[in-house]
Design an enzyme around this catalytic site. Sequence first.
Site: not given
Ligand code: DAV
Length: 425
Positions: A164, A252, A301, A303, A407
């Site tokens: 992140d 981020d 995010h 990912d 992550c």
């Molecule tokens: O789908 O909650 C989580 C991403 C965490 N880096 C989600 C995204």
Amino acid sequence: RSKCQTVWMASSCACPKSKGARWRQKILRHAGFSLFQPAPARQKGAKLDRYGKAGPLQKTVVNSWNEWDPLKHVIVGRADDGHIPPQEPALDAKVPEDSDMRGQWGRRPQETIDRANELLDNFAALLEKRGVRVDRPTCIDHAKPATTPDFHTDSQFGCMPPRDVLLTVGSEILEATMSYRCRWFEYLNYRPLMQQYWNEDPKFRHEAAPKPRLTDADYHPDYLSDKIGVEKRLQWAAEKFFVTTEEEPLFDAADVLRFGRDLVVQHGFTTNLKGIEWIRRHFPDHRVHAVNFPGDPYPIHIDATFTPLRPGLILNNPQRRLPEDQRKMFHDNDWEIVDAAQPAHNSPPPLCYSSTWLSMNVLVLDPKTVCVEASEVYQMEQMDKLGMEVVPVELRDAYAFGGGLHCCTADVFREGSCEDFFPNL
Ligand code: DAV
């Protein structure tokens, strides 16, 4: 090197003497070492850090241009001192109305920290066994408030998801601005490593994006309302009206995917258009593409939404499809975008910010090998069908600390150089 020395190295953290040899054997097995296969040699002069780990095992070179080239050196986060941060504008908007996290904050229960650390340590050991050098952050005191002249919040977050915060592009590691107040100081967890890399690799570029002020002007106050509901949020996401404003650049690092000379950046809650423009000006030799995924009511995010596996192949979350007009660059360059498999779980684990789509938050070790969370049977099956060797890794009990396998890692070194995967742009 004597056997004795090997044992000492692998068990050098403070161990209860009474448990003696059996404990050591367990540690050795746990860490993937065996008495007949000595641990990698520790460089002369390398010191043990406060976690009892030996220093550099190989020469430090920072170099990583994409998400799939063979991984040789990585940072794996820690669950130490993980906190549920207090209410603040950008975070509130991510916590669904019916979440078990509403209204509570503070240090996470010790047994959950221990369990998450066990899984993260196992993951680190597995990577080391596969020849990847693994470094770990030095946890700061996350119980301390984050206070600047512009804001105050009563605690911080943690250091489980380095992805992140740290964006590696070539020989550079860039500390993101971050967009939550509780994460303003999170880069400090990684500063000992950044200092080490800077000392050891004369070509390493350590950069930090301008720290944002994160006043109330950075957030849309209407997003705070409990009464918004998912329908309205989906409509807002489609209109690209997010919790963050365009007051100042915000991003981020986990909103950025690296495809050689192209960077694909998600516009959403944690990254605004000015943040994307900042990235564009900062990397003048790259092409920077803004994308958004209207099906996601909480776009934080990229990912768990868009996952490149190897040149020409990307998984896309079927509930958060890339809009048609943004597919052109992929189609024109023979990239296939396939729907990711369904998650194996109906709900996230307790006290978790992320959705069940951490199923597709995988770590690619090389274009033929991928780490997938061990309970994600459908995702593993799909990877297998796509011709990938699957390495199952148990991590679900660590999700609450900041996410999945992608992550909880940040690239330091992948083989390869900057390539153009989109010659027809
Ligand atoms: O789908 O909650 C989580 C991403 C965490 N880096 C989600 C995204």
